[in-house]
Scaffold this motif. Structure first.
Motif, PDB file in Angstrom:
ATOM      1  N   LEU A  17      -6.857 -22.440  -1.097  1.00 27.54           N
ATOM      2  CA  LEU A  17      -5.840 -21.503  -1.577  1.00 27.54           C
ATOM      3  C   LEU A  17      -5.596 -20.432  -0.522  1.00 27.54           C
ATOM      4  N   ALA A  18      -4.331 -20.295  -0.114  1.00 28.78           N
ATOM      5  CA  ALA A  18      -3.959 -19.207   0.794  1.00 28.78           C
ATOM      6  C   ALA A  18      -3.551 -18.012  -0.052  1.00 28.78           C
ATOM      7  N   LEU A  19      -4.079 -16.869   0.323  1.00 27.38           N
ATOM      8  CA  LEU A  19      -3.746 -15.631  -0.373  1.00 27.38           C
ATOM      9  C   LEU A  19      -2.831 -14.849   0.554  1.00 27.38           C
ATOM     10  N   VAL A  20      -1.589 -14.677   0.117  1.00 26.08           N
ATOM     11  CA  VAL A  20      -0.570 -14.113   1.003  1.00 26.08           C
ATOM     12  C   VAL A  20       0.014 -12.847   0.381  1.00 26.08           C
ATOM     13  N   GLY A  21       0.293 -11.866   1.213  1.00 24.54           N
ATOM     14  CA  GLY A  21       0.909 -10.637   0.718  1.00 24.54           C
ATOM     15  C   GLY A  21       0.921  -9.613   1.829  1.00 24.54           C
ATOM     16  N   SER A  22       1.820  -8.641   1.743  1.00 23.47           N
ATOM     17  CA  SER A  22       1.917  -7.672   2.836  1.00 23.47           C
ATOM     18  C   SER A  22       0.735  -6.704   2.810  1.00 23.47           C
ATOM     19  N   ASN A  23       0.672  -5.819   3.777  1.00 28.00           N
ATOM     20  CA  ASN A  23      -0.429  -4.857   3.863  1.00 28.00           C
ATOM     21  C   ASN A  23      -0.537  -4.071   2.572  1.00 28.00           C
ATOM     22  N   GLY A  24      -1.760  -3.981   2.074  1.00 28.20           N
ATOM     23  CA  GLY A  24      -1.984  -3.215   0.847  1.00 28.20           C
ATOM     24  C   GLY A  24      -1.643  -3.951  -0.424  1.00 28.20           C
ATOM     25  N   ALA A  25      -1.320  -5.247  -0.319  1.00 22.75           N
ATOM     26  CA  ALA A  25      -0.948  -6.019  -1.519  1.00 22.75           C
ATOM     27  C   ALA A  25      -2.140  -6.266  -2.443  1.00 22.75           C
ATOM     28  N   GLY A  26      -3.352  -6.204  -1.867  1.00 22.48           N
ATOM     29  CA  GLY A  26      -4.536  -6.403  -2.704  1.00 22.48           C
ATOM     30  C   GLY A  26      -5.341  -7.656  -2.356  1.00 22.48           C
ATOM     31  N   LYS A  27      -5.090  -8.245  -1.202  1.00 19.86           N
ATOM     32  CA  LYS A  27      -5.778  -9.489  -0.823  1.00 19.86           C
ATOM     33  C   LYS A  27      -7.293  -9.261  -0.676  1.00 19.86           C
ATOM     34  N   THR A  28      -7.639  -8.239   0.105  1.00 18.84           N
ATOM     35  CA  THR A  28      -9.062  -7.947   0.297  1.00 18.84           C
ATOM     36  C   THR A  28      -9.706  -7.554  -1.026  1.00 18.84           C
ATOM     37  N   THR A  29      -8.992  -6.780  -1.819  1.00 18.96           N
ATOM     38  CA  THR A  29      -9.520  -6.360  -3.125  1.00 18.96           C
ATOM     39  C   THR A  29      -9.823  -7.580  -3.994  1.00 18.96           C
ATOM     40  N   LEU A  30      -8.940  -8.571  -3.974  1.00 26.00           N
ATOM     41  CA  LEU A  30      -9.176  -9.780  -4.768  1.00 26.00           C
ATOM     42  C   LEU A  30     -10.400 -10.530  -4.245  1.00 26.00           C
ATOM     43  N   LEU A  31     -10.494 -10.689  -2.928  1.00 25.16           N
ATOM     44  CA  LEU A  31     -11.665 -11.388  -2.365  1.00 25.16           C
ATOM     45  C   LEU A  31     -12.952 -10.647  -2.708  1.00 25.16           C
ATOM     46  N   MET A  32     -12.901  -9.319  -2.601  1.00 27.65           N
ATOM     47  CA  MET A  32     -14.096  -8.518  -2.896  1.00 27.65           C
ATOM     48  C   MET A  32     -14.471  -8.604  -4.383  1.00 27.65           C
ATOM     49  N   SER A  33     -13.466  -8.754  -5.231  1.00 29.23           N
ATOM     50  CA  SER A  33     -13.743  -8.916  -6.666  1.00 29.23           C
ATOM     51  C   SER A  33     -14.400 -10.268  -6.927  1.00 29.23           C
ATOM     52  N   LEU A  34     -13.996 -11.285  -6.170  1.00 24.68           N
ATOM     53  CA  LEU A  34     -14.596 -12.606  -6.336  1.00 24.68           C
ATOM     54  C   LEU A  34     -16.020 -12.633  -5.777  1.00 24.68           C
ATOM     55  N   ALA A  35     -16.234 -11.874  -4.695  1.00 27.93           N
ATOM     56  CA  ALA A  35     -17.562 -11.854  -4.065  1.00 27.93           C
ATOM     57  C   ALA A  35     -18.530 -10.924  -4.791  1.00 27.93           C
ATOM     58  N   GLY A  36     -18.009 -10.075  -5.674  1.00 28.07           N
ATOM     59  CA  GLY A  36     -18.886  -9.196  -6.451  1.00 28.07           C
ATOM     60  C   GLY A  36     -19.077  -7.821  -5.849  1.00 28.07           C
TER      61      GLY A  36
END
Ligand SMILES: Nc1ncnc2c1ncn2[C@@H]1O[C@H](COP(=O)(O)OP(=O)(O)OP(=O)(O)O)[C@@H](O)[C@H]1O
Ligand SMILES: [Mg+2]
Length: 213
Positions: A17-36
């Protein structure tokens, strides 16, 4: 503060799954939520039927969630070998030597550098080591944030080739890359985030068709 909301997707074994979105869209936040590393206010995160939401990053790692964070975050004063050993600690019942063999198979360059301190590696080699460290925990799911950031194209290719080998072994991947074409070309599905909202989820091939019409 709510950064991401109403996100809903699933991934099969070996799914990408590619997670796409402009700066500040929340990509890192989503990954960090999945990683705990970030605990969501509500919602579920499940891996192989196990609810992860109340589990911390180390427990999740032990259950099969591997993270290649933005900026690599290797231990600069430890050798390549030591960085890899640390990566393997989090998964009990892990076959350390088997995992290390797999890292060196996917990244032969790390074998050549195994006694070198990580801080003296090139950016590309540090990215490989960050991958290697995550592979050491024998993940079922690999979360990769900003794969190509600051890397030479040849190294980016090497990392994508390695990722392909891992996917062939059945590891699922969620990938963020500032080069969103590279990410969507690599991944069979794509999720687009816009200021924290999931605005599109589907097969990456449909996305390229849409953009050419
Ligand atoms: N620790 C924090 N405290 C408050 N707000 C934050 C924090 N971390 C991120 N944010 C905000 O959350 C939003 C999403 O950030 P995030 O880093 O997840 O985006 P991103 O899609 O990874 O962006 P980029 O492409 O720049 O890496 C941004 O508005 C950001 O400013
Ligand atoms: Mg980010």
């Amino acid at each position: 503060m709510t950064v991401i909301r109403d996100i809903n997707f699933g991934l099969e074994e070996g799914g990408t799954l590619a997670l796409v979105g402009s700066n500040g869209a929340g990509k890192t936040t989503l990954l960090m939520s999945l990683a705990g590393h970030i605990i969501p206010k509500s919602g579920q995160v499940r891996l192989n039927g196990v609810d992860l939401v109340d589990k911390g990053p180390e427990t999740r790692c032990g259950l099969g969630v591997g993270l290649v964070p933005e900026g690599r975050r290797v231990f600069p004063d430890l050798s390549v070998f030591e960085n890899l050993v640390v990566g393997g600690y989090s998964r009990p019942s892990n076959n350390q030597s088997g995992s290390m063999a797999r890292v060196f198979e996917v990244f032969p360059r790390l074998f050549d550098r195994k006694n070198q301190v990580a801080g003296s590696l090139s950016g590309g080699e540090q990215q490989m080591l960050a991958f290697g460290r995550a592979i050491m925990s024998n993940p079922n799911l690999l979360l990769v944030d900003e794969l190509s950031l600051g890397l030479m194209p040849s190294v980016v290719d090497e990392c994508y080739k390695a990722l392909e080998k891992l996917v062939k072994k059945g590891i699922a991947v969620i990938l963020v890359d500032q080069n969103s074409d590279a990410a969507t070309n690599f991944c069979s599905s794509t999720l687009i985030l816009e200021t924290g909202d999931q605005v599109w989820l589907g097969e990456s091939s449909a996305l390229s068709e849409e953009s050419t019409h």
